[in-house]
Design a protein around this motif. Structure first.
Motif, PDB file in Angstrom:
ATOM      1  N   ASN A 215      26.925  96.169  11.237  1.00 19.91           N
ATOM      2  CA  ASN A 215      26.701  95.305  10.077  1.00 19.91           C
ATOM      3  C   ASN A 215      25.594  94.286  10.314  1.00 19.91           C
ATOM      4  OD1 ASN A 215      28.740  96.321   8.226  1.00 19.91           O
ATOM      5  ND2 ASN A 215      30.263  95.461   9.615  1.00 19.91           N
ATOM      6  N   GLY A 216      24.707  94.576  11.277  1.00 18.50           N
ATOM      7  CA  GLY A 216      23.581  93.679  11.540  1.00 18.50           C
ATOM      8  C   GLY A 216      24.061  92.270  11.854  1.00 18.50           C
ATOM      9  N   HIS A 217      23.340  91.296  11.310  1.00 20.72           N
ATOM     10  CA  HIS A 217      23.702  89.895  11.554  1.00 20.72           C
ATOM     11  C   HIS A 217      24.715  89.370  10.527  1.00 20.72           C
ATOM     12  CE1 HIS A 217      19.911  89.794  13.921  1.00 20.72           C
ATOM     13  NE2 HIS A 217      20.453  88.779  14.536  1.00 20.72           N
ATOM     14  N   VAL A 218      25.179  90.204   9.629  1.00 18.88           N
ATOM     15  CA  VAL A 218      25.912  89.672   8.474  1.00 18.88           C
ATOM     16  C   VAL A 218      27.167  88.904   8.877  1.00 18.88           C
ATOM     17  CG1 VAL A 218      27.215  90.288   6.397  1.00 18.88           C
ATOM     18  CG2 VAL A 218      24.989  91.343   6.837  1.00 18.88           C
ATOM     19  N   LEU A 219      28.034  89.512   9.684  1.00 15.46           N
ATOM     20  CA  LEU A 219      29.312  88.858   9.975  1.00 15.46           C
ATOM     21  C   LEU A 219      29.142  87.596  10.818  1.00 15.46           C
ATOM     22  CD1 LEU A 219      31.410  92.096  10.388  1.00 15.46           C
ATOM     23  CD2 LEU A 219      31.746  90.355   8.620  1.00 15.46           C
ATOM     24  N   PRO A 220      28.393  87.650  11.925  1.00 16.99           N
ATOM     25  CA  PRO A 220      28.219  86.391  12.671  1.00 16.99           C
ATOM     26  C   PRO A 220      27.540  85.293  11.858  1.00 16.99           C
ATOM     27  CG  PRO A 220      27.014  88.219  13.723  1.00 16.99           C
ATOM     28  CD  PRO A 220      27.834  88.813  12.639  1.00 16.99           C
ATOM     29  N   LEU A 221      26.596  85.663  11.016  1.00 21.49           N
ATOM     30  CA  LEU A 221      25.880  84.634  10.235  1.00 21.49           C
ATOM     31  C   LEU A 221      26.689  84.144   9.048  1.00 21.49           C
ATOM     32  CD1 LEU A 221      22.115  85.320   9.559  1.00 21.49           C
ATOM     33  CD2 LEU A 221      23.170  83.373  10.708  1.00 21.49           C
ATOM     34  N   ALA A 222      27.236  85.076   8.296  1.00 20.71           N
ATOM     35  CA  ALA A 222      27.925  84.680   7.052  1.00 20.71           C
ATOM     36  C   ALA A 222      29.281  84.064   7.334  1.00 20.71           C
ATOM     37  CB  ALA A 222      28.078  85.889   6.127  1.00 20.71           C
ATOM     38  N   LEU A 223      29.960  84.526   8.382  1.00 23.72           N
ATOM     39  CA  LEU A 223      31.308  84.030   8.693  1.00 23.72           C
ATOM     40  C   LEU A 223      31.375  83.263  10.013  1.00 23.72           C
ATOM     41  CD1 LEU A 223      33.506  87.134   7.741  1.00 23.72           C
ATOM     42  CD2 LEU A 223      32.543  85.380   6.242  1.00 23.72           C
ATOM     43  N   GLY A 224      30.843  83.842  11.078  1.00 19.61           N
ATOM     44  CA  GLY A 224      30.993  83.223  12.398  1.00 19.61           C
ATOM     45  C   GLY A 224      30.403  81.825  12.458  1.00 19.61           C
ATOM     46  N   PHE A 225      29.235  81.660  11.866  1.00 21.28           N
ATOM     47  CA  PHE A 225      28.598  80.340  11.817  1.00 21.28           C
ATOM     48  C   PHE A 225      29.477  79.316  11.099  1.00 21.28           C
ATOM     49  CE2 PHE A 225      23.762  79.808  12.501  1.00 21.28           C
ATOM     50  CZ  PHE A 225      23.832  80.362  13.753  1.00 21.28           C
ATOM     51  N   PRO A 226      29.842  79.564   9.873  1.00 21.68           N
ATOM     52  CA  PRO A 226      30.701  78.562   9.203  1.00 21.68           C
ATOM     53  C   PRO A 226      32.052  78.372   9.873  1.00 21.68           C
ATOM     54  CG  PRO A 226      30.057  80.341   7.680  1.00 21.68           C
ATOM     55  CD  PRO A 226      29.346  80.582   8.949  1.00 21.68           C
ATOM     56  N   PHE A 227      32.625  79.417  10.469  1.00 17.26           N
ATOM     57  CA  PHE A 227      33.889  79.219  11.188  1.00 17.26           C
ATOM     58  C   PHE A 227      33.689  78.176  12.294  1.00 17.26           C
ATOM     59  CE2 PHE A 227      35.687  83.828  10.493  1.00 17.26           C
ATOM     60  CZ  PHE A 227      35.787  83.585   9.140  1.00 17.26           C
ATOM     61  N   GLU A 228      32.557  78.300  12.994  1.00 18.60           N
ATOM     62  CA  GLU A 228      32.304  77.389  14.112  1.00 18.60           C
ATOM     63  C   GLU A 228      32.194  75.940  13.642  1.00 18.60           C
ATOM     64  OE1 GLU A 228      28.702  78.309  16.201  1.00 18.60           O
ATOM     65  OE2 GLU A 228      28.866  76.575  17.535  1.00 18.60           O
ATOM     66  N   THR A 229      31.434  75.726  12.608  1.00 20.69           N
ATOM     67  CA  THR A 229      31.278  74.372  12.072  1.00 20.69           C
ATOM     68  C   THR A 229      32.619  73.829  11.589  1.00 20.69           C
ATOM     69  OG1 THR A 229      29.076  75.043  11.337  1.00 20.69           O
ATOM     70  CG2 THR A 229      29.958  72.982  10.435  1.00 20.69           C
ATOM     71  N   THR A 230      33.371  74.682  10.932  1.00 20.90           N
ATOM     72  CA  THR A 230      34.671  74.274  10.400  1.00 20.90           C
ATOM     73  C   THR A 230      35.607  73.834  11.523  1.00 20.90           C
ATOM     74  OG1 THR A 230      34.390  75.886   8.626  1.00 20.90           O
ATOM     75  CG2 THR A 230      36.607  75.026   8.972  1.00 20.90           C
ATOM     76  N   ALA A 231      35.652  74.627  12.589  1.00 17.16           N
ATOM     77  CA  ALA A 231      36.529  74.275  13.705  1.00 17.16           C
ATOM     78  C   ALA A 231      36.083  72.957  14.338  1.00 17.16           C
ATOM     79  CB  ALA A 231      36.540  75.402  14.740  1.00 17.16           C
ATOM     80  N   ALA A 232      34.777  72.803  14.518  1.00 18.66           N
ATOM     81  CA  ALA A 232      34.287  71.602  15.202  1.00 18.66           C
ATOM     82  C   ALA A 232      34.594  70.344  14.395  1.00 18.66           C
ATOM     83  CB  ALA A 232      32.786  71.726  15.458  1.00 18.66           C
ATOM     84  N   VAL A 233      34.328  70.373  13.117  1.00 18.98           N
ATOM     85  CA  VAL A 233      34.538  69.152  12.326  1.00 18.98           C
ATOM     86  C   VAL A 233      36.029  68.887  12.144  1.00 18.98           C
ATOM     87  CG1 VAL A 233      34.301  70.288  10.068  1.00 18.98           C
ATOM     88  CG2 VAL A 233      33.867  67.844  10.292  1.00 18.98           C
ATOM     89  N   THR A 234      36.822  69.936  12.050  1.00 17.52           N
ATOM     90  CA  THR A 234      38.266  69.740  11.932  1.00 17.52           C
ATOM     91  C   THR A 234      38.823  69.090  13.198  1.00 17.52           C
ATOM     92  OG1 THR A 234      38.408  71.645  10.464  1.00 17.52           O
ATOM     93  CG2 THR A 234      40.462  70.887  11.458  1.00 17.52           C
ATOM     94  N   ARG A 235      38.333  69.537  14.351  1.00 17.96           N
ATOM     95  CA  ARG A 235      38.767  68.904  15.599  1.00 17.96           C
ATOM     96  C   ARG A 235      38.364  67.434  15.646  1.00 17.96           C
ATOM     97  NH1 ARG A 235      36.933  72.939  20.303  1.00 17.96           N
ATOM     98  NH2 ARG A 235      37.266  71.019  21.504  1.00 17.96           N
TER      99      ARG A 235
END
Lengths: 390, 390
Positions: A215-235
């Motif tokens: 799936n190319g860069h789609v999953l890490p970019l579309a989901l993995g990136f925002p998941f990371e930001t979400t976890a960091a700010v929630t912490r």
């Protein structure tokens, strides 16, 4: 009394790999690196690999990543008056402290020059340049935490065109909620530097969550990136950071990632967990009203929703919607492009405007519940205020 | 002409650990398991551990997990007319195929009895029972894929009170987009069984994304769960499943998790990735209009937004908002409680209504852009239609 805020288009999410940084990446044998290869047609091309096992052999990389004239041409093409540039990921994460300290010091000086020698905004506000920046701090695995405070104070005091920092999520390897970073946060609050929280590693790739299909860069970019930001700010929220430092100016990449949509669930999970239920001073949703957000969401419904969630913050703990939330919330949202990423496929050099930019502009324009004034704010006025440009 | 749809409150997200399943968990020495321990005050309590390294030593577990009278009392207390119960995670994931086949066969029979012998809805619709169910399929690591089609057909044909299945995200260990599962999806579409996609493992815990601070269950539950659902459904979309099976009825736990807020970003990432850009028949946002969503989001702004994104689906590729999207989109959203999870702290046995249920009801009621009819639909009518109860 007419508003004194000029109607400008300000891009607060736009990246550079300055020449000094590109040289470091070219010297490396493992990611992050820039490598040269020969294409099937016999031409030499440089490619950027920012992660191990990068899909698609990385991305083509060229002058749009480091050449200031390219940045200004991109701005002119899209009617962008001012850009607040930031170094792109992974910043200095891969370096030992001494190298990170040297490189961040030099890159901040480079950034200051890059901006201070940029054209002024002659026709509108001649006192302003067209380029401002977010700097770097040497926050890596072996950084002595107590060195960060003087570094931050110096960054703020001696780099007039640097109005904040860009910050990844890993800190010294233990994340941004590591108790030892408390004084760093204090210095960031005290200086008023904007902290642009930006993902790099993604969340999901390490757990084989993306599966075996190509799936190319789609999953890490579309989901993995925002998941990371979400976890960091929630912490950060869970650590009580925003109770201790209510004037911290944290700007979230990609319109707050998934946090706005998960914030009522987060509030409920906190309320129902005996370990955490009484830790924070406010309902979790309150803290979304203390944060800032870029408008890099590619859709009007998304932006309207994020603004409603920000506007709801003051009515903490309320599950219902209220008229006016979105208009109030819009003042914390700011236009961005994510340049030079998301170029049009196959037409980077052409005269065409970039679809990714048009989509983000169209999204701002298309939020049904925002007034014209709110839209002007998102396009520029909010950033001018937050970054102290007016 | 008055609507013939009775105004009922239907709970489509409500779990059971039937006695047969609880016995299996009690017999185990590793998670998932139920263990007995003696509390500080000398009492024996059972605790449920569903994951290795579960925070807080798992959860207290008791009759509310397996006793049908408890389920009915909970329903009565909150005015819930009908519940569509599903086994809770991790279902059969930890078993070898032969055991999973036996246990799913027996549990489906148990569920059918549990529902068919439940009280009828005497005062309103005497032809209806108060309990219906989502069954299990034996989808584990070593399942021969071709055995699933007859299993699904039999489940549908011979269990009149089972109206769908609950499905975790791991499939045979390679996720739900494994090409070998194509015929399984075909059988699910053909039978019209609703597929309730539900998380278990979470995404993030395996990458140390939750950090070292003690935050109880908050991060895995509030973020890890929705991340998992988001990744799974996005992979299904990217696999073209909904192009090949446009009548598939996939119901997403937790109001679609993070997908609605990331869907325009997803569309943009797809458009900008040469490997994927031309694979699907529609803009990614289109597929959100083919899915179903529970209303377990704990906030009105969230529900209103999810409905707007569903309503936008038919105007695929448009970034602007439009009047009426939310009202249209609401028809795919359905009330749920997540019972017996999210009990009030310290008052499970009391007469108090559960805050988590009140929050979800208040959220439905508080969506500004939904008509009364839309709210009635979310509370019950949409589920009655989707599950074929009227």
């Amino acid at each position: 009394m007419a508003s004194r805020i000029p109607k400008l288009l300000v891009d607060i999410h736009t990246h550079v790999y300055l020449p000094r940084y590109a040289s470091v990446l070219r010297s490396r044998e493992v990611a992050p690196r820039i490598l040269s290869r020969t294409t099937a047609s016999g031409q030499t091309e440089e490619r950027l690999l920012i992660l191990d096992n990068e899909p698609s052999g990385g991305r083509p990389v060229g002058p749009q990543y480091w050449d200031r004239d390219e940045k200004l041409r991109f701005m002119d093409k899209h009617g962008i008056d001012i850009s607040i540039v930031s170094m792109a990921n992974p910043w200095l994460d891969f370096l030992p402290y001494k190298s990170a300290l040297d490189l961040s010091t030099n890159l901040n000086a480079d950034l200051q020059t890059y901006c201070s020698t940029s054209p002024s905004l002659t026709s509108v506000e001649p006192s302003l340049n067209r380029l401002y920046a977010l700097g770097l701090i040497p926050l890596v695995n072996d950084t002595p935490a107590d060195t960060l405070v003087p570094f931050i104070r110096n960054l703020s005091a001696n780099h007039p065109h640097i109005r904040g920092i860009i910050l990844g999520t890993r800190g010294r390897g233990k994340g941004l909620d590591e108790p030892e970073l408390e004084e760093m946060w204090g210095a960031l609050e005290e200086t008023g530097l904007v902290v642009f929280l930006h993902p790099h590693y993604g969340v999901g790739g390490g757990e084989n969550v993306w599966g075996e299909r190509e799936n190319g860069h789609v999953l890490p970019l579309a989901l993995g990136f925002p998941f990371e930001t979400t976890a960091a700010v929630t912490r950060l929220i869970l650590s009580g950071l925003l109770d201790r430092h209510p004037n911290m100016r944290i700007l979230l990449a990609h319109a707050g990632a998934a946090l706005p949509l998960l914030s009522s669930r987060l509030a409920s999970c906190i309320t129902h967990d005996p370990l955490v239920a009484h830790r924070l001073q406010h309902d979790a949703r309150y803290y979304l009203g203390k944060l800032y957000y870029d408008a890099v969401a590619y859709g009007a419904a998304e932006l309207g929703f994020v603004s409603a969630v920000i506007g709801r913050a003051e009515r903490e703990g309320t599950t219902r919607e209220e008229e006016g939330d979105a208009e109030r919330g819009s003042t914390r949202i700011m236009f961005g492009t994510d340049h030079p990423f998301f170029p049009p496929i196959g037409e980077e050099g052409g005269d065409q405007k970039w679809q990714s930019v048009l989509d983000n502009l169209d999204a701002v324009q298309g939020v049904a519940k925002w007034s014209g004034e709110a839209k002007d704010g998102v396009k520029g006025g909010n950033a001018l205020r937050l970054f102290g440009l007016i």
